[in-house]
Design a protein around this motif. Structure first.
Motif, PDB file in Angstrom:
ATOM      1  N   MET A   3       9.507 -46.916  33.102  1.00  0.00           N
ATOM      2  CA  MET A   3       9.472 -45.781  32.181  1.00  0.00           C
ATOM      3  C   MET A   3       8.184 -45.007  32.420  1.00  0.00           C
ATOM      4  O   MET A   3       7.111 -45.597  32.528  1.00  0.00           O
ATOM      5  N   ILE A   4       8.313 -43.701  32.486  1.00  0.00           N
ATOM      6  CA  ILE A   4       7.173 -42.820  32.715  1.00  0.00           C
ATOM      7  C   ILE A   4       6.904 -42.034  31.441  1.00  0.00           C
ATOM      8  O   ILE A   4       7.830 -41.588  30.769  1.00  0.00           O
ATOM      9  N   ASP A  26       4.734 -46.247  31.104  1.00  0.00           N
ATOM     10  CA  ASP A  26       4.758 -46.352  29.644  1.00  0.00           C
ATOM     11  C   ASP A  26       4.047 -47.584  29.112  1.00  0.00           C
ATOM     12  O   ASP A  26       3.492 -47.566  28.026  1.00  0.00           O
ATOM     13  N   ASP A  27       4.006 -48.665  29.888  1.00  0.00           N
ATOM     14  CA  ASP A  27       3.401 -49.888  29.374  1.00  0.00           C
ATOM     15  C   ASP A  27       1.893 -49.960  29.604  1.00  0.00           C
ATOM     16  O   ASP A  27       1.242 -50.886  29.138  1.00  0.00           O
ATOM     17  N   ARG A  58       7.219 -29.842  34.948  1.00  0.00           N
ATOM     18  CA  ARG A  58       8.688 -29.709  35.001  1.00  0.00           C
ATOM     19  C   ARG A  58       9.299 -30.745  35.932  1.00  0.00           C
ATOM     20  O   ARG A  58      10.379 -31.268  35.665  1.00  0.00           O
ATOM     21  N   LYS A  59       8.604 -31.051  37.038  1.00  0.00           N
ATOM     22  CA  LYS A  59       9.100 -32.073  37.973  1.00  0.00           C
ATOM     23  C   LYS A  59       9.213 -33.421  37.270  1.00  0.00           C
ATOM     24  O   LYS A  59      10.237 -34.103  37.365  1.00  0.00           O
ATOM     25  N   TRP A  60       8.180 -33.798  36.502  1.00  0.00           N
ATOM     26  CA  TRP A  60       8.209 -35.080  35.806  1.00  0.00           C
ATOM     27  C   TRP A  60       9.226 -35.088  34.673  1.00  0.00           C
ATOM     28  O   TRP A  60       9.849 -36.117  34.409  1.00  0.00           O
ATOM     29  N   LEU A  61       9.410 -33.954  34.007  1.00  0.00           N
ATOM     30  CA  LEU A  61      10.419 -33.881  32.945  1.00  0.00           C
ATOM     31  C   LEU A  61      11.822 -34.060  33.522  1.00  0.00           C
ATOM     32  O   LEU A  61      12.672 -34.717  32.920  1.00  0.00           O
ATOM     33  N   LYS A  62      12.079 -33.486  34.705  1.00  0.00           N
ATOM     34  CA  LYS A  62      13.379 -33.646  35.354  1.00  0.00           C
ATOM     35  C   LYS A  62      13.630 -35.098  35.748  1.00  0.00           C
ATOM     36  O   LYS A  62      14.767 -35.548  35.786  1.00  0.00           O
ATOM     37  N   GLU A  63      12.551 -35.832  36.037  1.00  0.00           N
ATOM     38  CA  GLU A  63      12.691 -37.239  36.403  1.00  0.00           C
ATOM     39  C   GLU A  63      12.844 -38.139  35.187  1.00  0.00           C
ATOM     40  O   GLU A  63      12.960 -39.347  35.325  1.00  0.00           O
ATOM     41  N   LYS A  66       9.078 -39.473  29.315  1.00  0.00           N
ATOM     42  CA  LYS A  66       8.938 -39.283  27.871  1.00  0.00           C
ATOM     43  C   LYS A  66       7.667 -38.487  27.635  1.00  0.00           C
ATOM     44  O   LYS A  66       6.699 -38.624  28.375  1.00  0.00           O
ATOM     45  N   VAL A  67       7.657 -37.691  26.558  1.00  0.00           N
ATOM     46  CA  VAL A  67       6.512 -36.843  26.269  1.00  0.00           C
ATOM     47  C   VAL A  67       5.992 -37.185  24.881  1.00  0.00           C
ATOM     48  O   VAL A  67       6.771 -37.301  23.931  1.00  0.00           O
ATOM     49  N   SER A  68       4.661 -37.347  24.745  1.00  0.00           N
ATOM     50  CA  SER A  68       4.087 -37.616  23.430  1.00  0.00           C
ATOM     51  C   SER A  68       4.222 -36.365  22.555  1.00  0.00           C
ATOM     52  O   SER A  68       4.416 -35.256  23.048  1.00  0.00           O
TER      53      SER A  68
END
Length: 81
Positions: A3-4, A26-27, A58-63, A66-68
């Motif tokens: 999880m990213i 995420d961890d 945007r690249k990471w959102l497409k992958e 999760k966003v704080s």
């Protein structure tokens, strides 16, 4: 599955915070290792100083990152979504 998360990493001195917007697993702790730095946020200036690499975000959102909550607010203000 890995999880990213896109979140803020606190930097700076006591009572003078400065944040980096980072992509990390995420961890990991928010102050720990990160995969990539995609911007910064300085709330101590008036107005707040924010720089975001929109293409990388945007690249990471497409992958599926999760966003704080705070980063989500910054993304909305700076037209990342």
């Amino acid at each position: 599955m890995l999880m990213i998360a896109i979140r803020l990493k606190r930097m700076g001195k006591k009572k003078k915070p400065f944040y980096r917007i980072v992509v990390s697993e995420d961890d990991y702790r928010p102050t720990g290792r990160f995969v990539e730095e995609i911007g910064y946020y300085n709330p101590m200036t008036d107005p707040a100083d924010v720089k975001i690499d929109v293409e990388k975000a945007r690249k990471w959102l497409k992958e599926g990152a999760k966003v704080s909550h705070t980063v989500q607010t910054l993304f909305k203000k700076h037209n990342v979504y």
